[in-house]
Design an enzyme around this catalytic site. Structure first.
Site, PDB file in Angstrom:
ATOM      1  N   LYS A 128      19.676  80.140  52.161  1.00 15.30           N
ATOM      2  CA  LYS A 128      20.306  79.243  51.178  1.00 15.30           C
ATOM      3  C   LYS A 128      20.110  79.836  49.794  1.00 15.30           C
ATOM      4  O   LYS A 128      19.047  80.337  49.477  1.00 15.30           O
ATOM      5  CB  LYS A 128      19.620  77.870  51.215  1.00 15.30           C
ATOM      6  CG  LYS A 128      20.077  77.036  52.352  1.00 15.30           C
ATOM      7  CD  LYS A 128      19.540  75.620  52.227  1.00 15.30           C
ATOM      8  CE  LYS A 128      19.721  74.910  53.541  1.00 15.30           C
ATOM      9  NZ  LYS A 128      18.575  74.203  54.020  1.00 15.30           N
ATOM     10  N   MET A 169       7.415  72.483  56.929  1.00 11.91           N
ATOM     11  CA  MET A 169       8.584  71.674  56.535  1.00 11.91           C
ATOM     12  C   MET A 169       8.290  70.166  56.567  1.00 11.91           C
ATOM     13  O   MET A 169       9.116  69.373  57.023  1.00 11.91           O
ATOM     14  CB  MET A 169       9.785  71.988  57.446  1.00 11.91           C
ATOM     15  CG  MET A 169      10.245  73.418  57.345  1.00 11.91           C
ATOM     16  SD  MET A 169      11.485  73.887  58.540  1.00 11.91           S
ATOM     17  CE  MET A 169      10.508  74.276  59.979  1.00 11.91           C
ATOM     18  N   ASP A 215      16.325  86.354  55.331  1.00 15.65           N
ATOM     19  CA  ASP A 215      16.275  84.960  54.887  1.00 15.65           C
ATOM     20  C   ASP A 215      15.765  84.839  53.458  1.00 15.65           C
ATOM     21  O   ASP A 215      15.230  85.789  52.891  1.00 15.65           O
ATOM     22  CB  ASP A 215      15.309  84.177  55.786  1.00 15.65           C
ATOM     23  CG  ASP A 215      15.881  83.910  57.154  1.00 15.65           C
ATOM     24  OD1 ASP A 215      17.113  83.863  57.268  1.00 15.65           O
ATOM     25  OD2 ASP A 215      15.095  83.761  58.102  1.00 15.65           O
TER      26      ASP A 215
HETATM   27  N1  SAH Z   1       8.612  81.618  60.456  1.00  6.66           N
HETATM   28  C1  SAH Z   1       7.914  81.058  59.297  1.00  6.66           C
HETATM   29  C2  SAH Z   1       8.204  79.592  59.133  1.00  6.66           C
HETATM   30  C3  SAH Z   1       9.653  79.289  58.830  1.00  6.66           C
HETATM   31  S1  SAH Z   1       9.962  77.601  58.587  1.00  6.66           S
HETATM   32  C4  SAH Z   1       6.404  81.335  59.456  1.00  6.66           C
HETATM   33  O1  SAH Z   1       5.965  81.750  60.536  1.00  6.66           O
HETATM   34  O2  SAH Z   1       5.675  81.160  58.484  1.00  6.66           O
HETATM   35  C5  SAH Z   1       9.863  77.455  56.838  1.00  6.66           C
HETATM   36  C6  SAH Z   1       8.591  76.720  56.459  1.00  6.66           C
HETATM   37  O3  SAH Z   1       7.472  77.592  56.564  1.00  6.66           O
HETATM   38  C7  SAH Z   1       8.552  76.228  55.026  1.00  6.66           C
HETATM   39  O4  SAH Z   1       9.246  75.003  54.886  1.00  6.66           O
HETATM   40  C8  SAH Z   1       7.067  76.051  54.834  1.00  6.66           C
HETATM   41  O5  SAH Z   1       6.577  74.899  55.479  1.00  6.66           O
HETATM   42  C9  SAH Z   1       6.523  77.262  55.590  1.00  6.66           C
HETATM   43  N2  SAH Z   1       6.323  78.431  54.720  1.00  6.66           N
HETATM   44  C10 SAH Z   1       6.899  79.636  54.826  1.00  6.66           C
HETATM   45  N3  SAH Z   1       6.437  80.484  53.893  1.00  6.66           N
HETATM   46  C11 SAH Z   1       5.532  79.797  53.174  1.00  6.66           C
HETATM   47  C12 SAH Z   1       4.688  80.116  52.070  1.00  6.66           C
HETATM   48  N4  SAH Z   1       4.695  81.322  51.500  1.00  6.66           N
HETATM   49  N5  SAH Z   1       3.866  79.150  51.595  1.00  6.66           N
HETATM   50  C13 SAH Z   1       3.826  77.931  52.160  1.00  6.66           C
HETATM   51  N6  SAH Z   1       4.611  77.576  53.194  1.00  6.66           N
HETATM   52  C14 SAH Z   1       5.448  78.485  53.709  1.00  6.66           C
END
Ligand code: SAH
Length: 263
Positions: A73, A188, A51
């Site tokens: 994306k 999100m 991703d």
């Molecule tokens: N599986 C991921 C989440 C995926 S959904 C996890 O466990 O972290 C994608 C969302 O995760 C983003 O829109 C944001 O809200 C959050 N996210 C993922 N990586 C991030 C980062 N490095 N800093 C802040 N938010 C993050």
């Protein structure tokens, strides 16, 4: 034995069986937060399906002969649809490949990992799950915000600020969220912050409840915006702080005053 083989041996890391899929979390960004299981998977995989939120550095650890398949994306172009990704995982596995599905954070936390695993089960493809450090815990920790603490926030709730339709999730009972959790950690949530804040305040959350927005957490581009529930949407807009970001709501955010070790 080289260093990695020694490590694999010491930690009894499993062999990646041909024809199987591993759903692997890469953590929130900092390559140091990748697990040994994830590294072991990268070294053995024939195909890596990844991703947008997975750091280049981490991808660089993959076996140099691996096929790298990007399914996020890019440049405004839409990502492949979930059924296409699931079908591709299954096709590669059925062709006898070791298929690594690499996701940001933890694969079972708002990452569609469950949906992918269910399709693998339906197709009889063996799989393994390698948890990762999720942004809502590890990302906040890098901002000096503990998701729980004895005095201030004894409970935490994780939720997503928008659903598959892109709308704020209608199925969330905002009133009970407002009342039940010391700390509300939202993924999100940036796009619907005005509506979310309104609902939480209507549910009884104080207007001045501390809010932290942690963007690009654990990466060199990390930024933190501190605000309050009533001001969050306007402050986010004025600041221009963007996704990916975690939004946390609750008095636990105040601990950052003392615990911000990552200045
Ligand atoms: N599986 C991921 C989440 C995926 S959904 C996890 O466990 O972290 C994608 C969302 O995760 C983003 O829109 C944001 O809200 C959050 N996210 C993922 N990586 C991030 C980062 N490095 N800093 C802040 N938010 C993050």
């Amino acid at each position: 034995m080289n260093e990695f083989d020694q490590l694999t041996f010491d930690a009894r890391l499993p062999e990646f069986e041909a024809g199987s899929v591993w759903l692997v979390g890469a953590g929130p960004g900092d390559p140091g937060l990748v697990t040994l299981h994830a590294l072991n998977a990268l070294k053995q995989a024939d195909v890596v399906v990844y991703d947008a939120l997975v750091a280049e550095k981490i991808l660089g650890w993959a076996n140099p002969d691996a096929i790298m398949e990007f399914v996020g994306k890019r440049g405004g172009r839409p990502s492949p649809k979930q059924p296409e990704i699931n079908a591709s995982l299954i096709a590669h596995a059925q062709a006898g490949k070791r298929v690594l599905r690499l996701k940001g954070g933890d694969p079972f936390v708002f990452g569609r990992g469950a949906e992918e695993a269910l399709d693998l089960v339906a197709a009889n493809v063996p799989f393994r799950v390698v948890p990762g450090i999720t942004a809502g815990v590890g990302g906040l920790a890098y901002a000096g915000i503990p998701v729980t603490s004895k005095e201030v926030n004894q409970s935490v709730i994780f939720l997503t600020g928008h659903d598959q339709t892109g709308l704020s999730p209608a199925r969330i009972d905002w009133e009970s969220v407002a009342r039940s959790a010391g700390m509300i950690v939202m993924y999100m949530a940036m796009r619907h912050m005005d509506e979310i804040a309104e609902k939480l305040i209507a549910g009884g959350r104080p207007k001045d409840d501390p809010v932290a927005v942690v963007a690009n957490a654990t990466t060199p581009a990390m930024r933190v915006l501190e605000t309050t529930l009533a001001c969050a949407a306007a402050d986010i807009e004025a600041d221009g702080i963007g996704a990916p970001a975690i939004v946390s709501v609750g008095r636990g955010n105040l601990l950052r005053d003392k615990l911000d070790w990552n200045k």
